[in-house]
Scaffold this active site. Structure first.
Site, PDB file in Angstrom:
ATOM      1  N   TYR A 152     -15.084   4.103   4.908  1.00  0.00           N
ATOM      2  CA  TYR A 152     -13.643   4.201   4.699  1.00  0.00           C
ATOM      3  C   TYR A 152     -13.042   2.809   4.855  1.00  0.00           C
ATOM      4  O   TYR A 152     -13.395   2.075   5.780  1.00  0.00           O
ATOM      5  CB  TYR A 152     -13.045   5.177   5.708  1.00  0.00           C
ATOM      6  CG  TYR A 152     -11.544   5.326   5.632  1.00  0.00           C
ATOM      7  CD1 TYR A 152     -10.917   5.620   4.438  1.00  0.00           C
ATOM      8  CD2 TYR A 152     -10.761   5.163   6.774  1.00  0.00           C
ATOM      9  CE1 TYR A 152      -9.535   5.759   4.364  1.00  0.00           C
ATOM     10  CE2 TYR A 152      -9.380   5.311   6.720  1.00  0.00           C
ATOM     11  CZ  TYR A 152      -8.779   5.604   5.508  1.00  0.00           C
ATOM     12  OH  TYR A 152      -7.415   5.728   5.438  1.00  0.00           O
ATOM     13  N   HIS A 177       0.588   2.963  11.396  1.00  0.00           N
ATOM     14  CA  HIS A 177       1.718   3.885  11.298  1.00  0.00           C
ATOM     15  C   HIS A 177       1.617   4.998  12.329  1.00  0.00           C
ATOM     16  O   HIS A 177       0.561   5.255  12.913  1.00  0.00           O
ATOM     17  CB  HIS A 177       1.837   4.467   9.878  1.00  0.00           C
ATOM     18  CG  HIS A 177       0.669   5.315   9.439  1.00  0.00           C
ATOM     19  ND1 HIS A 177      -0.566   4.807   9.161  1.00  0.00           N
ATOM     20  CD2 HIS A 177       0.587   6.648   9.196  1.00  0.00           C
ATOM     21  CE1 HIS A 177      -1.387   5.768   8.777  1.00  0.00           C
ATOM     22  NE2 HIS A 177      -0.717   6.887   8.800  1.00  0.00           N
ATOM     23  N   HIS A 218      -1.961   4.764  14.727  1.00  0.00           N
ATOM     24  CA  HIS A 218      -3.295   4.562  14.183  1.00  0.00           C
ATOM     25  C   HIS A 218      -3.214   3.630  12.990  1.00  0.00           C
ATOM     26  O   HIS A 218      -2.129   3.256  12.538  1.00  0.00           O
ATOM     27  CB  HIS A 218      -3.965   5.890  13.808  1.00  0.00           C
ATOM     28  CG  HIS A 218      -3.179   6.746  12.855  1.00  0.00           C
ATOM     29  ND1 HIS A 218      -2.035   7.424  13.215  1.00  0.00           N
ATOM     30  CD2 HIS A 218      -3.368   7.040  11.545  1.00  0.00           C
ATOM     31  CE1 HIS A 218      -1.571   8.100  12.172  1.00  0.00           C
ATOM     32  NE2 HIS A 218      -2.352   7.875  11.142  1.00  0.00           N
ATOM     33  N   GLU A 254      -2.931  14.324  11.107  1.00  0.00           N
ATOM     34  CA  GLU A 254      -3.929  13.917  10.135  1.00  0.00           C
ATOM     35  C   GLU A 254      -5.351  14.116  10.675  1.00  0.00           C
ATOM     36  O   GLU A 254      -5.752  13.461  11.637  1.00  0.00           O
ATOM     37  CB  GLU A 254      -3.730  12.454   9.753  1.00  0.00           C
ATOM     38  CG  GLU A 254      -2.344  12.139   9.195  1.00  0.00           C
ATOM     39  CD  GLU A 254      -2.140  10.668   8.910  1.00  0.00           C
ATOM     40  OE1 GLU A 254      -3.109   9.894   9.062  1.00  0.00           O
ATOM     41  OE2 GLU A 254      -1.022  10.288   8.536  1.00  0.00           O
ATOM     42  N   HIS A 282       0.852  -1.182   0.000  1.00  0.00           N
ATOM     43  CA  HIS A 282       0.000   0.000   0.000  1.00  0.00           C
ATOM     44  C   HIS A 282       0.892   1.239   0.000  1.00  0.00           C
ATOM     45  O   HIS A 282       1.749   1.393   0.858  1.00  0.00           O
ATOM     46  CB  HIS A 282      -0.880  -0.026   1.260  1.00  0.00           C
ATOM     47  CG  HIS A 282      -1.855   1.111   1.361  1.00  0.00           C
ATOM     48  ND1 HIS A 282      -3.180   0.966   1.030  1.00  0.00           N
ATOM     49  CD2 HIS A 282      -1.696   2.396   1.741  1.00  0.00           C
ATOM     50  CE1 HIS A 282      -3.796   2.123   1.219  1.00  0.00           C
ATOM     51  NE2 HIS A 282      -2.923   2.998   1.650  1.00  0.00           N
ATOM     52  N   HIS A 290      -5.645  12.217  14.202  1.00  0.00           N
ATOM     53  CA  HIS A 290      -4.487  11.470  14.687  1.00  0.00           C
ATOM     54  C   HIS A 290      -3.294  12.407  14.614  1.00  0.00           C
ATOM     55  O   HIS A 290      -2.754  12.669  13.535  1.00  0.00           O
ATOM     56  CB  HIS A 290      -4.257  10.221  13.828  1.00  0.00           C
ATOM     57  CG  HIS A 290      -5.451   9.318  13.778  1.00  0.00           C
ATOM     58  ND1 HIS A 290      -5.908   8.751  12.607  1.00  0.00           N
ATOM     59  CD2 HIS A 290      -6.297   8.902  14.757  1.00  0.00           C
ATOM     60  CE1 HIS A 290      -6.970   8.016  12.872  1.00  0.00           C
ATOM     61  NE2 HIS A 290      -7.221   8.094  14.171  1.00  0.00           N
TER      62      HIS A 290
END
Length: 437
Positions: A346, A331, A367, A337, A288, A361
């Protein structure tokens, strides 16, 4: 929704438009006498001496100049807040909120703005404020502008018709609009209710991100951005202008509509963009990729690669990565964010993150996908998958987003948010490898 308004295409281009023939002077910007009796007024969004590529300014030709209002007087802030943000301590916790309830009493766009948090200081022209809005009444005789920052408006429920000094923009869920710092406007509701998000950018104006190794094309294309054509109001009566200046609200009476620009040319103008036109770049092999590949607009800082604010989206797209954990991985980030959801679900959250809701976050807060999403993703059949019925976005900023007192004390705060990760149990099994050797 039908949209019959005329627009001009291109991002930060030099536009020229007139609502009445001969309203736009030819050959010079400020003739001694305008042939139609209009006043010449320049609107500068950057210093005069900013480099040509970054310089933003527009020449307007209007019925009356902007100075023809009564003195401003301070009015109540309501639940609007501004930097510096020091109302309440900022926790290192992951935070999430339910959608803002729709108002019961008559509430226009300005009165319906509620600040969740922000950073920086408008006086220093750095940082952002992040607001929600919910309204059920149009603005007819009231006008608004922010001298503190440009307004990136992300509708989530109900279209907005934005009547600005430079023309009219109609923006619906799935689209965005940007109103530059200082430009006056009023909002007309197309449906009974409207709700959404606002990023008030105190820093450098949003621009398209550099494409680097991607090459010449991809992400948001300049030609898909639309600016309004000239459309003036020649109305007299009792009107009020609400100004946001150094974090406070001020109101001035004026005997005519300030949206009286008959012609204009320049590159400092409101614009809209249909997020469905964003060309996603994604992996076709494994892993990803970083969310930076979904950046639509960026407000840079003096530090290369470090944004005052990036606006990124997560739209419908294909997932084809092989031998990979496809959702966003766990991460921790130096950046901060703030996420919102416009429609659908989502892909990193199984439940709790609702359209109209939000999450935050902050710097180095761990998170990632919740426990349910993790289980599904690690056991999924990795066939090509098309994500549809989804549109999430992120305001990512280099400074910590400090929540307001409303954000920390409101009923819409999800105090149980942390529980979505508590089902992530220990899975370490070294004997599984040892036994196979």
């Amino acid at each position: 929704m039908s949209d019959e308004l005329p627009y001009q295409s291109g991002f930060a281009n030099e536009f020229a438009t007139e609502a009445v023939p001969e309203a736009l002077p030819r050959g010079q910007n400020a003739p001694q006498k305008h042939p139609l009796g209009l006043y010449t007024e320049q609107l500068s969004g950057t210093p005069f001496t900013a480099p040509r590529a970054a310089n933003r300014r527009t020449w307007t030709y209007r019925i009356r100049p902007s100075v023809t209002h009564r003195p401003y007087e301070e009015i109540s802030m309501g639940l609007i807040r501004s930097g510096p943000f020091h109302e309440t301590p900022t926790p290192p916790n992951q935070l999430r909120w339910d959608p803002l309830p729709l108002p019961d009493s008559e509430t226009d766009f300005v009165d319906g703005i509620i600040t969740l948090g922000g950073n920086g200081d408008p006086a220093m022209q750095t940082g952002v404020a992040i607001h929600l809005y919910a309204a059920n009444r149009s603005m007819h005789d009231r006008f608004f502008y922010s001298a503190d920052g440009e307004l990136l408006i992300v509708p989530q429920l109900g279209p907005l018709r934005l009547h600005t000094e430079l023309g009219i923009l109609q923006v619906a869920p799935g689209e965005i609009a940007v109103i530059p710092r200082g430009i006056k406007f009023r909002t007309v509701l197309v449906e009974p209710h409207a709700r959404g998000y606002i990023c008030e950018n105190y820093g450098l104006p949003f621009r398209l991100p550099e494409l680097g190794a991607i090459g010449a094309n991809g992400l948001a294309n300049p030609r898909d951005f639309q600016a309004p054509v000239a459309a003036y109001e020649d109305r007299e009566g009792e009107f009020h202008i609400t100004a946001k200046f150094l974090g406070r609200l001020w109101s001035a009476s004026i005997d005519h509509s300030p949206l009286d620009v008959v012609a204009w040319h320049g590159n400092y103008a409101p614009y809209k963009y249909d997020l469905a036109r964003f060309n996603c770049i994604n992996t076709v092999s494994f892993d990803h990729p970083d969310p930076s590949i979904y950046t639509v607009l960026s407000s840079p800082t003096a530090v290369p690669g470090t944004a005052n604010c990036d606006f990124a989206i997560f739209p419908p797209r294909w997932l084809v990565a092989e031998h990979s954990f496809r959702p966003p991985w766990f991460h921790r980030n130096l950046m901060n964010e703030f996420m919102g959801l416009i429609v659908g679900a989502y892909d990193a959250k199984a439940e709790g993150f609702l359209p109209g809701g939000a999450s935050l976050h902050n710097c180095m807060a761990g998170h990632g996908p919740d426990a349910t999403t993790f289980e599904l993703a690690t056991n999924a059949d990795l066939k090509p998958q098309h994500l549809d019925n989804t549109l999430a976005f992120m305001f990512e900023t280099s400074l910590v987003v400090r929540p307001t007192a409303f954000a920390m004390n409101s009923r819409i705060l999800q105090h149980e948010y942390f529980e979505c990760w508590q089902g992530l149990k220990k899975r370490f099994a070294p004997e599984a490898i040892a036994g196979s050797m």
